[in-house]
Write an enzyme that holds these catalytic residues in place. Structure first.
Site, mmCIF file in Angstrom:
data_model
loop_
_atom_site.group_PDB
_atom_site.id
_atom_site.type_symbol
_atom_site.label_atom_id
_atom_site.label_comp_id
_atom_site.label_asym_id
_atom_site.label_seq_id
_atom_site.Cartn_x
_atom_site.Cartn_y
_atom_site.Cartn_z
ATOM 1 N N HIS A 45 -32.874 -27.134 43.974
ATOM 2 C CA HIS A 45 -32.718 -27.852 42.753
ATOM 3 C C HIS A 45 -33.412 -29.223 43.345
ATOM 4 C CE1 HIS A 45 -29.340 -25.549 42.187
ATOM 5 N NE2 HIS A 45 -30.047 -25.294 40.346
ATOM 6 N N LYS A 105 -16.841 -19.823 31.242
ATOM 7 C CA LYS A 105 -17.344 -19.678 33.437
ATOM 8 C C LYS A 105 -16.828 -20.353 33.837
ATOM 9 C CE LYS A 105 -22.274 -19.213 34.625
ATOM 10 N NZ LYS A 105 -23.655 -19.276 34.000
ATOM 11 N N ARG A 144 -38.809 -19.295 40.762
ATOM 12 C CA ARG A 144 -38.228 -18.796 42.142
ATOM 13 C C ARG A 144 -39.543 -17.305 41.477
ATOM 14 N NH1 ARG A 144 -32.203 -19.394 42.685
ATOM 15 N NH2 ARG A 144 -32.255 -19.015 40.339
ATOM 16 N N SER A 162 -27.434 -20.989 44.602
ATOM 17 C CA SER A 162 -26.232 -22.137 44.474
ATOM 18 C C SER A 162 -25.866 -20.502 45.158
ATOM 19 C CB SER A 162 -25.548 -22.528 43.774
ATOM 20 O OG SER A 162 -26.984 -23.011 43.309
HETATM 21 P P1 ADP Z 1 -28.775 -21.601 36.031
HETATM 22 O O1 ADP Z 1 -27.083 -21.300 36.016
HETATM 23 O O2 ADP Z 1 -29.191 -22.266 34.221
HETATM 24 O O3 ADP Z 1 -29.621 -20.235 36.285
HETATM 25 P P2 ADP Z 1 -28.836 -23.397 38.465
HETATM 26 O O4 ADP Z 1 -28.377 -24.473 38.451
HETATM 27 O O5 ADP Z 1 -28.846 -21.811 38.749
HETATM 28 O O6 ADP Z 1 -29.131 -23.384 36.730
HETATM 29 O O7 ADP Z 1 -30.532 -23.266 38.041
HETATM 30 C C1 ADP Z 1 -31.254 -24.434 37.421
HETATM 31 C C2 ADP Z 1 -32.756 -23.680 37.086
HETATM 32 O O8 ADP Z 1 -32.901 -24.075 38.509
HETATM 33 C C3 ADP Z 1 -33.245 -22.844 36.950
HETATM 34 O O9 ADP Z 1 -34.417 -22.746 36.566
HETATM 35 C C4 ADP Z 1 -33.565 -22.112 37.657
HETATM 36 O O10 ADP Z 1 -34.419 -20.614 38.081
HETATM 37 C C5 ADP Z 1 -33.976 -23.272 38.773
HETATM 38 N N1 ADP Z 1 -33.703 -22.751 40.758
HETATM 39 C C6 ADP Z 1 -32.744 -22.464 40.894
HETATM 40 N N2 ADP Z 1 -32.732 -22.720 42.393
HETATM 41 C C7 ADP Z 1 -34.481 -23.076 42.636
HETATM 42 C C8 ADP Z 1 -34.919 -22.762 43.983
HETATM 43 N N3 ADP Z 1 -34.542 -22.920 44.854
HETATM 44 N N4 ADP Z 1 -36.467 -23.490 43.828
HETATM 45 C C9 ADP Z 1 -37.124 -23.413 42.483
HETATM 46 N N5 ADP Z 1 -36.147 -23.512 41.228
HETATM 47 C C10 ADP Z 1 -34.899 -23.258 41.787
#
Ligand code: ADP
Length: 167
Positions: free
Chosen positions: A16, A40, A89, A127
């Site tokens: 992120h 959630k 990803r 995460s």
């Molecule tokens: P959500 O629950 O909306 O998927 P996340 O916090 O998991 O929220 O992710 C937010 C955004 O960041 C999403 O678009 C996800 O694909 C992207 N993301 C998460 N981890 C990575 C990473 N390691 N590299 C690039 N983008 C990421």
């Protein structure tokens, strides 16, 4: 131009972080939007997630951290935001992200979703996997900012104490 990077951020990872830093080079302002809904529940509360992200980006005045409930497009409309940033990803994210982008466009035609490819180093970081590795005693040094590691330690200690209190 203002953009929003929405997500759960439970907790924020280096994946992120990398997307946010790169977005700051393109947009005038980036709002990191912590999405929460009452059904959630995560490891950290939405307010904790906001505080952690604020700590991580302390001093960077291009970044604002906020949280929103319900539909992202409602928040986008309210704040007159024109761009949604999402990270991609490998192929696993694509189908869901494509569907969300099309749906958001249908709900509010005045917003564009911009995708940023994950950096090579963070392709496998999520995460969920960070929480799993950390709870099993693995090293997460290169996966999250140091502040996040400290908060994870505190959180797991709290949970452990609570469990022991119940026994
Ligand atoms: P959500 O629950 O909306 O998927 P996340 O916090 O998991 O929220 O992710 C937010 C955004 O960041 C999403 O678009 C996800 O694909 C992207 N993301 C998460 N981890 C990575 C990473 N390691 N590299 C690039 N983008 C990421």
């Amino acid at each position: 131009m203002i953009a929003i990077y929405p997500g759960s951020f439970d907790p924020i990872t280096n994946g992120h972080y990398d997307i946010i830093e790169r977005s700051c080079k393109i947009f005038d302002k980036v709002i990191v939007g912590v999405a929460y809904n009452s059904e959630k529940s995560g490891l950290f509360t939405p307010q904790e997630r906001v505080e952690i992200i604020k700590e991580v980006f302390k001093g960077n005045d291009k970044i604002e951290v906020d949280r929103f409930n319900g539909l992202l497009v409602n928040y986008v409309k309210e704040r007159n935001i024109k761009v949604i940033i999402r990270g991609l990803r490998a192929v696993s994210d694509f189908e869901y992200e494509f569907q969300m982008a099309l749906m958001n466009k249908k709900l509010w035609g005045d917003v564009e979703t911009v995708f940023m490819m994950s950096s090579e180093n963070y392709m496998y970081v999520s995460s969920r996997i960070v929480k799993e590795i950390f709870s099993l005693g693995g090293c997460i040094k290169d996966l999250v900012p140091e502040i996040v590691r400290v908060h994870l330690e505190r959180k797991l200690r709290e949970i452990k104490n609570k469990q022991e209190g119940r026994l």
